[in-house]
Motif scaffolding. Structure first.
Motif, PDB file in Angstrom:
ATOM      1  N   ASP A 415       0.821  -1.217   0.000  1.00 47.87           N
ATOM      2  CA  ASP A 415       0.000   0.000   0.000  1.00 47.87           C
ATOM      3  C   ASP A 415       0.858   1.271   0.000  1.00 47.87           C
ATOM      4  O   ASP A 415       0.393   2.348   0.398  1.00 47.87           O
ATOM      5  N   PHE A 416       2.093   1.157  -0.485  1.00 47.83           N
ATOM      6  CA  PHE A 416       3.009   2.292  -0.427  1.00 47.83           C
ATOM      7  C   PHE A 416       2.467   3.524  -1.131  1.00 47.83           C
ATOM      8  O   PHE A 416       2.611   4.649  -0.636  1.00 47.83           O
ATOM      9  N   PHE A 417       1.884   3.368  -2.306  1.00 49.93           N
ATOM     10  CA  PHE A 417       1.438   4.540  -3.063  1.00 49.93           C
ATOM     11  C   PHE A 417       0.451   5.373  -2.249  1.00 49.93           C
ATOM     12  O   PHE A 417       0.552   6.598  -2.197  1.00 49.93           O
ATOM     13  N   ALA A 418      -0.503   4.709  -1.607  1.00 47.24           N
ATOM     14  CA  ALA A 418      -1.483   5.434  -0.796  1.00 47.24           C
ATOM     15  C   ALA A 418      -0.810   6.110   0.395  1.00 47.24           C
ATOM     16  O   ALA A 418      -1.118   7.266   0.729  1.00 47.24           O
ATOM     17  N   LYS A 419       0.131   5.415   1.034  1.00 52.01           N
ATOM     18  CA  LYS A 419       0.836   6.005   2.172  1.00 52.01           C
ATOM     19  C   LYS A 419       1.668   7.204   1.744  1.00 52.01           C
ATOM     20  O   LYS A 419       1.732   8.224   2.445  1.00 52.01           O
ATOM     21  N   ALA A 420       2.316   7.092   0.581  1.00 48.71           N
ATOM     22  CA  ALA A 420       3.152   8.192   0.104  1.00 48.71           C
ATOM     23  C   ALA A 420       2.308   9.418  -0.217  1.00 48.71           C
ATOM     24  O   ALA A 420       2.693  10.552   0.124  1.00 48.71           O
ATOM     25  N   LEU A 421       1.180   9.212  -0.861  1.00 49.73           N
ATOM     26  CA  LEU A 421       0.315  10.354  -1.177  1.00 49.73           C
ATOM     27  C   LEU A 421      -0.181  11.029   0.093  1.00 49.73           C
ATOM     28  O   LEU A 421      -0.224  12.265   0.179  1.00 49.73           O
ATOM     29  N   LYS A 422      -0.522  10.235   1.091  1.00 47.13           N
ATOM     30  CA  LYS A 422      -0.969  10.793   2.367  1.00 47.13           C
ATOM     31  C   LYS A 422       0.156  11.600   3.014  1.00 47.13           C
ATOM     32  O   LYS A 422      -0.071  12.687   3.557  1.00 47.13           O
ATOM     33  N   ALA A 423       1.374  11.075   2.937  1.00 44.15           N
ATOM     34  CA  ALA A 423       2.514  11.780   3.532  1.00 44.15           C
ATOM     35  C   ALA A 423       2.785  13.099   2.804  1.00 44.15           C
ATOM     36  O   ALA A 423       3.060  14.126   3.430  1.00 44.15           O
TER      37      ALA A 423
END
Length: 428
Positions: A415-423
């Protein structure tokens, strides 16, 4: 702020941010330059990183670029240097790790350094000179299928010895576990035996702290980002560095986002699959690119049709698909077509108002940041191990900053992409 203490040369852009992330976590204010800055350029930071795109270029070009980076870092006053490469030791039998390490040692007029790509937090460990990725040897990890640097031998002593005329040795785990004094004694033994480069075992962060303590007097250290874990404490012990609690703070950037993926690694394939299960995506087909089809325009129209919704534009494929494309187009051409397309897409999306970019893959990240004309990055908080949030530093006050997450193909949870966008949305 005093002049920089640590100067680093990274052989790709995501590897540079990986290292920067480690240093920021250690309380060092860190700035990453994309390429070698112009002579006379001064940057204030505790640690400076020059990010090159030298991992897969001819060895003589990698050496030349690395020496140029070293010259600039020395001019900044740096007193210790790191040559940073991938935690999976990505290279070929011709280099570029050995040739660059040899050249840097010679330029620094020194006669010994270590090589330690271990990054236990991301499952990269070294025991008896053999590199493991999780529970399997390097050559069973999927890296044996890497399209540019297939890693088929897990024994790093053998791999490095094939790349260098220097004698390669080993600092075994039974030495490391005895502490820094034992490591220093082993280094003295190796030097007496004519060894100039030594693989260092490490299976935990504690081992990396031991190595960091033992390597305080070396001019040059080579390895993955993990080898930097213990260095900030050396500088604090010498009263050269105060811990910066705000080392990773970044201001918030408003604007639209996009995810771009070019890596064919297992991790990135899983991340692409996770995104595609519920969110919009567009695939860049290298064969269509080779036929001259308007793939870039199609991708841009796809992004525009989704308004403010974040889309994924990807060229990520399975190893078998990658091999089939390479067989038809050739390895270099296939990779270049994808990099050029994703770079063109990134540039035009920026011009259309996109301000936040999540990019997967070292080569892809290099192409994208160059297309975006990003010259340097301020390093922020960690998203996943080895991947921080970053912001571009403009050449002048009128340059609108961009928020970027540049990810090595092998790093990150599904789920990195979602976490990165949130960050990137919530960086403060």
């Amino acid at each position: 702020m005093a002049q920089a203490l640590l100067g680093c040369i990274a052989d790709d852009f995501t590897g540079a941010t990986d290292l920067a992330n480690m240093l920021v976590r250690g309380g060092m204010r860190t700035v990453q330059s994309i390429g070698v800055p112009a002579a006379g350029t001064k940057i204030e930071a505790d640690a400076l990183i020059v990010a090159l795109k030298s991992r897969t270029i001819p060895a003589e070009d990698a050496v030349r670029q690395s020496l140029e980076a070293l010259e600039w870092l020395r001019a900044q006053g740096c007193r210790q240097f790191i040559f940073k490469y991938c935690s999976t030791f990505d290279s070929t039998d011709k280099g570029n790790i050995g040739p660059v390490a040899d050249a840097l040692l010679e330029a620094l007029n020194d006669d010994f350094t270590i090589a330690c790509p271990a990054f236990p937090e991301n499952g990269r460990t070294i025991f008896r000179g053999n590199l493991f990725v999780g529970d399997v040897l390097l050559n069973e990890s999927g890296m044996e299928n890497h399209p540019l640097t297939p890693m088929t031998d897990p024994n790093l002593v053998r791999v490095l010895q094939r790349q260098t005329k220097s004698k390669v040795g080993l600092i075994r785990y039974d030495t490391v576990m005895k502490g820094a004094d034992a490591v220093r004694a082993r280094i003295a033994e190796l030097k007496k035996d004519g060894v100039r480069l030594a693989i260092a075992d490490a299976i935990s962060d504690a081992d990396l702290f031991v190595l960091g303590d033992a390597l305080g007097d070396l001019k040059l250290i080579t390895g993955g980002s993990g080898i930097a874990l213990g260095l900030p404490e050396n500088y604090r012990a010498a009263n050269l560095l105060a811990h910066a609690e705000d080392a990773g703070e970044l201001p918030k950037i408003e604007g639209r986002s996009v995810v771009l993926a070019g890596s064919a690694s297992k991790a990135t394939n899983a991340q692409v699959a996770e995104w595609r299960a519920s969110k919009p995506s567009f695939r860049v087909d290298p064969l269509a690119l080779s036929r001259g089809e308007a793939v870039v325009d199609q991708a841009l129209e796809f992004a525009r049709s989704h308004g403010d919704e974040t889309v994924l534009i990807y060229a990520t494929s399975s190893p078998d698909d990658v091999k089939a494309v390479q067989k038809e187009l050739g390895v270099e051409k296939a990779g270049q077509l994808v990099e050029d397309a994703l770079a063109a897409i990134a540039r035009q999306l920026r011009d259309a108002g996109v301000r936040k970019f999540v990019v997967a893959g070292g080569e892809t990240s290099g192409a994208v940041v160059q297309a975006l004309d990003v010259r340097s990055l301020r390093i922020g908080p960690q998203i996943d191990p080895g991947v921080p949030a970053t912001q571009s530093i403009g050449a002048n006050a009128d340059d609108a900053p961009l928020a970027l997450a540049l990810k090595s193909g092998n790093f990150g949870t599904p789920d990195f992409f979602a976490k990165a966008l949130k960050a990137l949305d919530g960086v403060a």
